[in-house]
Scaffold this motif. Structure first.
Motif, PDB file in Angstrom:
ATOM      1  N   VAL A   1       0.858  -1.186   0.000  1.00 37.43           N
ATOM      2  CA  VAL A   1       0.000   0.000   0.000  1.00 37.43           C
ATOM      3  C   VAL A   1       0.894   1.237   0.000  1.00 37.43           C
ATOM      4  O   VAL A   1       1.687   1.428   0.932  1.00 37.43           O
ATOM      5  CB  VAL A   1      -0.914   0.033   1.236  1.00 37.43           C
ATOM      6  N   PRO A   2       0.842   2.065  -1.030  1.00 38.22           N
ATOM      7  CA  PRO A   2       1.640   3.294  -1.023  1.00 38.22           C
ATOM      8  C   PRO A   2       1.200   4.230   0.105  1.00 38.22           C
ATOM      9  O   PRO A   2       0.022   4.605   0.172  1.00 38.22           O
ATOM     10  CB  PRO A   2       1.368   3.905  -2.395  1.00 38.22           C
ATOM     11  N   HIS A   3       2.118   4.583   0.975  1.00 40.11           N
ATOM     12  CA  HIS A   3       1.822   5.501   2.075  1.00 40.11           C
ATOM     13  C   HIS A   3       2.270   6.925   1.756  1.00 40.11           C
ATOM     14  O   HIS A   3       2.099   7.813   2.591  1.00 40.11           O
ATOM     15  CB  HIS A   3       2.516   5.026   3.356  1.00 40.11           C
ATOM     16  N   HIS A   4       2.854   7.119   0.594  1.00 42.44           N
ATOM     17  CA  HIS A   4       3.307   8.445   0.169  1.00 42.44           C
ATOM     18  C   HIS A   4       2.804   8.696  -1.247  1.00 42.44           C
ATOM     19  O   HIS A   4       2.784   7.770  -2.076  1.00 42.44           O
ATOM     20  CB  HIS A   4       4.838   8.544   0.187  1.00 42.44           C
ATOM     21  N   GLU A   5       2.459   9.923  -1.528  1.00 44.72           N
ATOM     22  CA  GLU A   5       1.982  10.272  -2.862  1.00 44.72           C
ATOM     23  C   GLU A   5       3.049   9.971  -3.910  1.00 44.72           C
ATOM     24  O   GLU A   5       2.735   9.541  -5.027  1.00 44.72           O
ATOM     25  CB  GLU A   5       1.610  11.753  -2.923  1.00 44.72           C
TER      26      GLU A   5
ATOM     27  N   PRO B   1       6.661   1.189   7.561  1.00 49.66           N
ATOM     28  CA  PRO B   1       5.282   0.827   7.159  1.00 49.66           C
ATOM     29  C   PRO B   1       5.224  -0.036   5.898  1.00 49.66           C
ATOM     30  O   PRO B   1       4.191  -0.646   5.621  1.00 49.66           O
ATOM     31  CB  PRO B   1       4.617   2.190   6.922  1.00 49.66           C
ATOM     32  N   TYR B   2       6.313  -0.073   5.143  1.00 45.78           N
ATOM     33  CA  TYR B   2       6.354  -0.854   3.909  1.00 45.78           C
ATOM     34  C   TYR B   2       7.015  -2.221   4.104  1.00 45.78           C
ATOM     35  O   TYR B   2       7.280  -2.915   3.117  1.00 45.78           O
ATOM     36  CB  TYR B   2       7.132  -0.100   2.835  1.00 45.78           C
TER      37      TYR B   2
END
Length: 314
Positions: free
Chosen positions: A101-105, A279-280
């Motif tokens: 899940v991308p947590h950064h734009e 988180p990744y």
């Protein structure tokens, strides 16, 4: 053409069922623009590949209109057959982005821009990635790629089939590497410390080659048990040969700074990068490579680091 090579290639058509960007997926296997095991002509990729069974020349291209990949392999038929049978896995067929899940734009944008066809490769060819990773330890890219290029041209062999006409080489096998004398490593531009590590690697080739069959934590431990093979070298190998989507290049001169700049606007060290990427976990290398493919890098100021001049390269 090698003595056992067939003059006719074996052919495989593969329908991956989803887009596969060959250049992006295998791009990290290329060791600089002058890599003699790699050639691109008219949009077709040619590679000289050293498998555990022997050398192969591979021609591979995408048939985009059909959504298929076509591959031709020259060499001993048993070796070519092995390579073609394993080609889907080598191109990341088993790479599973579930849970990513991308947590950064910036990561989401990189995924949308280049990530749809990119997969974490899993070549299963540990020494193919481990040997050049050792050569690349703590030197500039120019030194690293130059050392590997000279090694392959001097100690490797011409790739089977059309390899001679293409000027395509196959990397040397462990036996040939064992016979390189210490003074020759200096002429190749490989410092004594790295050459010593390479000698330890090739002496343990029979034990290191099967790490692709081990669970990833155990594979990393076995590689790092070799003196001179640390976290960075094991990660660089695992990203290519083991399909390890979590193997961040900690210890790299640029990686932490570039990822930090891309995601926070600040240059980070390894400890801060580990915290940022927590988180990744499970997909931390996926973030690293997606940002690389998107061209995310900090601004460079000043001249590039000059290569060292004390090695008698020729």
């Amino acid at each position: 053409m090698t003595a056992s090579a067939s003059p006719r290639p074996l052919v495989r058509l593969w329908d991956p069922g989803r887009p596969v960007d060959i250049a992006a997926t295998w791009g990290t296997l290329r060791r600089g623009a002058g890599d003699p095991t790699w050639k691109i002509t008219d949009g077709v990729l040619w590679r000289g590949i050293r498998t555990l069974l022997g050398p192969v020349t591979l021609r591979i291209a995408s048939r985009r209109s059909e959504g298929r990949i076509v591959a031709h392999a020259w060499g001993d038929p048993a070796v070519s057959g092995w390579l073609l049978d394993n080609l889907p896995r080598m191109l990341g067929q088993d790479d599973d982005p579930a849970g990513f899940v991308p947590h950064h734009e910036q990561v989401a944008a990189a995924l949308a821009h280049r990530g749809q066809g990119w997969r974490v490769p899993c070549t299963g060819l540990v020494l193919e990635s481990l040997v050049p990773a050792v050569i690349e330890q703590k030197v500039t890219g120019q030194e690293a790629f130059g050392g590997y290029r000279r090694l392959v041209r001097r100690v490797g062999e011409i790739a089977p089939g059309p390899g001679a006409d293409l000027g395509l080489y196959v990397a040397p096998d462990p036996e040939r590497l064992r016979r390189v004398p210490s003074w020759e490593w200096m002429r190749l531009g490989v410092s004594p410390q790295r050459a010593d590590t390479l000698m330890r690697v090739v002496r343990l080739a029979d034990r290191l080659a099967p790490v692709c069959e081990l669970p990833l934590p155990q594979a990393h431990r076995r590689m790092r048990a070799v003196p001179g093979v640390g976290v960075w070298t094991a990660a660089e190998t695992a990203q290519r040969a083991l399909g390890d989507a979590d193997a961040v290049s900690f210890g790299d001169f640029h990686v932490a700074k570039n990822i930090g700049w891309a995601l926070t606007g600040e240059q980070l060290d390894d400890d801060a990068l580990a915290e940022l990427l927590e988180p990744y976990r499970g997909h931390r290398y996926r973030v690293q490579r997606l940002l690389e493919l998107a061209g995310a890098a900090r601004p460079r100021r000043g001249p590039r680091m000059a290569p060292r001049t004390h090695l008698p390269v020729r």
